[in-house]
Design a protein around this motif. Structure first.
Motif, PDB file in Angstrom:
ATOM      1  N   THR A 306       0.731  -1.198   0.264  1.00  0.00           N
ATOM      2  CA  THR A 306       0.060  -0.551   0.170  1.00  0.00           C
ATOM      3  C   THR A 306       0.863   1.415  -0.383  1.00  0.00           C
ATOM      4  O   THR A 306       0.336   2.424   0.146  1.00  0.00           O
ATOM      5  N   THR A 307       2.033   1.432   0.372  1.00  0.00           N
ATOM      6  CA  THR A 307       3.339   2.043   0.009  1.00  0.00           C
ATOM      7  C   THR A 307       3.629   2.349  -1.024  1.00  0.00           C
ATOM      8  O   THR A 307       4.206   1.289  -1.330  1.00  0.00           O
ATOM      9  N   PRO A 308       4.229   3.583  -1.182  1.00  0.00           N
ATOM     10  CA  PRO A 308       5.075   3.888  -2.563  1.00  0.00           C
ATOM     11  C   PRO A 308       6.543   3.271  -2.054  1.00  0.00           C
ATOM     12  O   PRO A 308       7.004   3.058  -1.394  1.00  0.00           O
ATOM     13  N   GLY A 309       7.494   3.172  -3.293  1.00  0.00           N
ATOM     14  CA  GLY A 309       8.849   2.382  -3.082  1.00  0.00           C
ATOM     15  C   GLY A 309       8.702   1.663  -4.086  1.00  0.00           C
ATOM     16  O   GLY A 309       7.694   0.255  -3.653  1.00  0.00           O
ATOM     17  N   PRO A 310      10.087   0.071  -3.705  1.00  0.00           N
ATOM     18  CA  PRO A 310      10.264  -1.374  -3.424  1.00  0.00           C
ATOM     19  C   PRO A 310       9.278  -1.681  -2.661  1.00  0.00           C
ATOM     20  O   PRO A 310       9.304  -1.736  -1.423  1.00  0.00           O
ATOM     21  N   LEU A 311       8.863  -3.372  -2.876  1.00  0.00           N
ATOM     22  CA  LEU A 311       8.295  -3.966  -2.049  1.00  0.00           C
ATOM     23  C   LEU A 311       9.310  -4.468  -0.827  1.00  0.00           C
ATOM     24  O   LEU A 311       9.058  -4.934  -0.176  1.00  0.00           O
ATOM     25  N   ILE A 312      10.889  -4.516  -1.140  1.00  0.00           N
ATOM     26  CA  ILE A 312      11.863  -5.161   0.163  1.00  0.00           C
ATOM     27  C   ILE A 312      11.882  -3.809   0.895  1.00  0.00           C
ATOM     28  O   ILE A 312      11.893  -4.394   1.692  1.00  0.00           O
ATOM     29  N   MET A 313      10.956  -3.125   0.749  1.00  0.00           N
ATOM     30  CA  MET A 313      10.530  -1.705   2.384  1.00  0.00           C
ATOM     31  C   MET A 313       9.745  -2.875   3.203  1.00  0.00           C
ATOM     32  O   MET A 313       9.839  -2.011   3.929  1.00  0.00           O
ATOM     33  N   VAL A 314       8.984  -4.368   3.072  1.00  0.00           N
ATOM     34  CA  VAL A 314       8.716  -4.702   3.594  1.00  0.00           C
ATOM     35  C   VAL A 314       9.885  -4.909   5.423  1.00  0.00           C
ATOM     36  O   VAL A 314       9.278  -5.200   6.538  1.00  0.00           O
ATOM     37  N   VAL A 315      10.801  -4.962   5.132  1.00  0.00           N
ATOM     38  CA  VAL A 315      11.665  -5.169   5.528  1.00  0.00           C
ATOM     39  C   VAL A 315      11.972  -3.968   6.692  1.00  0.00           C
ATOM     40  O   VAL A 315      12.053  -3.986   8.285  1.00  0.00           O
ATOM     41  N   ALA A 316      11.353  -2.890   6.250  1.00  0.00           N
ATOM     42  CA  ALA A 316      11.595  -1.580   7.247  1.00  0.00           C
ATOM     43  C   ALA A 316      10.679  -2.043   9.105  1.00  0.00           C
ATOM     44  O   ALA A 316      10.302  -1.654   9.679  1.00  0.00           O
ATOM     45  N   PHE A 317       9.315  -2.414   7.876  1.00  0.00           N
ATOM     46  CA  PHE A 317       7.640  -3.361   8.865  1.00  0.00           C
ATOM     47  C   PHE A 317       8.554  -3.835   9.550  1.00  0.00           C
ATOM     48  O   PHE A 317       8.480  -3.813  10.969  1.00  0.00           O
ATOM     49  N   VAL A 318       9.640  -4.806   9.057  1.00  0.00           N
ATOM     50  CA  VAL A 318      10.424  -5.939  10.416  1.00  0.00           C
ATOM     51  C   VAL A 318      10.823  -5.702  11.583  1.00  0.00           C
ATOM     52  O   VAL A 318      10.790  -5.701  11.997  1.00  0.00           O
ATOM     53  N   GLY A 319      11.775  -4.370  10.760  1.00  0.00           N
ATOM     54  CA  GLY A 319      12.858  -3.883  12.096  1.00  0.00           C
ATOM     55  C   GLY A 319      11.786  -3.203  12.990  1.00  0.00           C
ATOM     56  O   GLY A 319      11.981  -3.423  13.855  1.00  0.00           O
ATOM     57  N   PHE A 320      10.651  -2.461  12.568  1.00  0.00           N
ATOM     58  CA  PHE A 320       9.343  -1.700  13.638  1.00  0.00           C
ATOM     59  C   PHE A 320       9.242  -3.088  14.162  1.00  0.00           C
ATOM     60  O   PHE A 320       9.667  -2.552  15.384  1.00  0.00           O
ATOM     61  N   VAL A 321       8.467  -3.778  14.116  1.00  0.00           N
ATOM     62  CA  VAL A 321       8.164  -4.507  14.636  1.00  0.00           C
ATOM     63  C   VAL A 321       8.868  -5.296  16.010  1.00  0.00           C
ATOM     64  O   VAL A 321       8.462  -5.666  17.661  1.00  0.00           O
ATOM     65  N   GLY A 322       9.886  -6.248  15.370  1.00  0.00           N
ATOM     66  CA  GLY A 322      10.900  -6.224  15.447  1.00  0.00           C
ATOM     67  C   GLY A 322      11.664  -5.267  16.797  1.00  0.00           C
ATOM     68  O   GLY A 322      11.716  -5.725  18.350  1.00  0.00           O
ATOM     69  N   GLY A 323      12.306  -4.073  16.741  1.00  0.00           N
ATOM     70  CA  GLY A 323      12.626  -2.969  17.693  1.00  0.00           C
ATOM     71  C   GLY A 323      11.353  -3.329  18.137  1.00  0.00           C
ATOM     72  O   GLY A 323      11.513  -2.758  20.126  1.00  0.00           O
ATOM     73  N   TRP A 324       9.997  -3.165  18.155  1.00  0.00           N
ATOM     74  CA  TRP A 324       9.185  -3.150  19.071  1.00  0.00           C
ATOM     75  C   TRP A 324       9.052  -3.630  20.554  1.00  0.00           C
ATOM     76  O   TRP A 324       9.258  -3.776  21.595  1.00  0.00           O
ATOM     77  N   SER A 325       8.466  -4.842  19.750  1.00  0.00           N
ATOM     78  CA  SER A 325       8.847  -6.231  20.796  1.00  0.00           C
ATOM     79  C   SER A 325       9.325  -6.668  21.455  1.00  0.00           C
ATOM     80  O   SER A 325       9.711  -7.236  22.246  1.00  0.00           O
ATOM     81  N   LYS A 326      10.795  -6.432  21.054  1.00  0.00           N
ATOM     82  CA  LYS A 326      12.083  -6.660  21.576  1.00  0.00           C
ATOM     83  C   LYS A 326      12.497  -5.500  23.111  1.00  0.00           C
ATOM     84  O   LYS A 326      13.109  -5.999  23.319  1.00  0.00           O
TER      85      LYS A 326
END
Length: 449
Positions: A306-326
């Protein structure tokens, strides 16, 4: 204009850095649709409408980017920006392709983590997931339709799918095998492995391009070993400084340091763009490091679509969730932890992409029109199609049987997925409209249950 930029055709005015900057900034905000859509968008603007680069030079650059690990659409933007305006042109083009998506995803990730269990939001995600699966299938169709021009290339795509689906072969090995086949095929049957074919829907204008097929290679794009040494030293120096600072500050086994190391490997060891890298990220981030769950990973892909930019930017989501949950900065700073981790993994994911372009593009420019170099790239692009189809199967299984194939079948998700596929294939509806409609259907279904 300096002597460091390509000389334009007499019929074309000089292309200024300001004009290019404005376009790359615009592209960063409108580049929806995953790699297939982004490449098509760049082709339509740069080749067909603006005539900044010819069809042949565009495809030659694209085939090289398809060979590289990392996001091919962002690398293609970096390549073209570099070709037009040297190193800073590449940095601006590649950076602006990513930054808008990073800021948007940090905001969406916060909403997801803070309010993701609200029924309405959960329903939206329920509807988006099968639409994403249809989008992946559509991406395979789009790339395949412009790549698989004969039985040889269809065979390579099928073999790649079987290799990764049935035998779980690593993608780098598949790429290597495709390159060998392409090299041999280019010598034995060059017509079967020639590059070409359009990405846009309309015919390419016959007007001269600013960088045309016969435009001489600009001085900054001429291959030299001294330039390779400089680029390599700067790139490795940046990486060592960044990961060294993390190690000193937090230790090697800390979450941030491990994220930096893992996403460096993801950037270096995975090929075929976002759709090919996601299974590797899933395996490492979900199954090995436990930074997030499988369901969260698919939700992240839905947000990424749903966002512009490369789909591999899902790694930003992975990082955000990991940083939040840990809770890497303590229980009181979840947003700061998530935003810092998202920014960090984005840096380590994309740094190698800039390195590959700035080091390899001068050599690629010197091979323009030489079949022995382009044939392996064409074969690799065909193999990527098979890998994308495998990813579509991967997501379909997880979306339609969330508890495993022995569990319940999500018929509502299947209906939404079929409707999304019809909208994409039959009616050519845009990706964002499909995702929005699917999200509304999912929310309606969730609220009625």
């Amino acid at each position: 204009m300096t002597d460091e930029t390509p000389a334009p055709s007499p019929a074309r005015p000089p292309l200024t850095f300001r004009e290019a900057f404005a376009y790359w900034l615009k592209l960063g905000f409108i580049s929806f649709g995953g790699p297939a859509g982004q490449i098509a968008l760049m082709h339509q603007e740069l080749v067909e409408r603006r005539r900044w680069i010819s069809e042949g030079r565009f495809l030659h650059a694209l085939n090289y980017c398809m060979l590289l690990p990392g996001p091919e659409a962002q690398q293609l933007a970096t390549y073209i920006g570099w070709l037009m305006h040297r190193t800073w042109g590449g940095v601006i083009a590649g950076g602006l392709f990513v930054l808008p998506s990073l800021f948007v995803l940090i905001g969406l990730s916060w909403v997801y983590m803070a309010f993701g269990h609200v029924p309405a939001i959960a329903g939206v995600l329920y509807g988006i997931k099968p639409a994403v699966t249809a989008i992946v299938v559509f991406a395979a169709y789009r790339i395949g339709s412009r790549t698989l021009k004969n039985a040889w290339l269809y065979g390579i795509a099928l073999a790649a799918f079987v290799a990764i689906f049935a035998f779980n072969m690593p993608f780098p090995l598949i790429v290597l095998a495709a390159a060998v086949i392409g090299y041999v095929g280019g010598r034995r049957a060059p017509g079967k492995f020639s590059s070409g074919g359009g990405h846009g829907q309309g015919a390419v204008s016959s007007a001269p391009a600013w960088i045309d097929d016969d435009t001489p290679v600009p001085s900054h794009a001429i291959f030299s070993w001294s330039r390779i040494r400089r680029v390599t030293a700067v790139s490795i120096g940046l990486w060592v400084a960044a990961i060294g600072a993390l190690t000193v500050a937090y230790g090697w086994h800390a979450v941030l340091t491990q994220m930096a190391w893992f996403f460096t490997k993801a950037a270096l060891l995975t090929f075929g763009g976002a759709y090919a890298v996601l299974p590797y990220v899933y395996q490492g981030a979900v199954e090995t490091q436990h930074w997030l769950t499988a369901s969260q990973m698919i939700d992240g892909l839905a947000l990424g679509e749903t966002t512009p930019g490369p789909l591999i930017m899902v790694v930003a989501f992975v990082g955000f969730v990991g940083g939040w949950s840990k809770e890497i900065f303590g229980a009181g700073s979840p947003f700061l932890a998530g935003a810092a981790a998202a920014t960090l993994v984005t840096f380590f994911t994309f740094l190698p992409s800039f390195f590959f372009i700035f080091v390899g593009a001068p050599f690629i420019e010197s091979t323009h029109g030489k079949i022995k170099f382009t044939a392996p790239l064409v074969a690799i692009t065909a193999a990527v199609v098979g890998v994308i189809v495998n990813l579509a199967v991967f997501f379909a299984v997880h979306v339609l049987w969330p508890l495993g194939v022995a569990g319940r079948f999500e018929w509502a998700a299947a209906v939404i997925g079929v409707l999304a596929a019809i909208a994409l294939f039959r009616f050519k509806v845009g990706v964002i409209k499909v995702i929005a409609a699917a999200g509304l259907l999912g929310m309606g279904w969730q609220l009625m249950r």
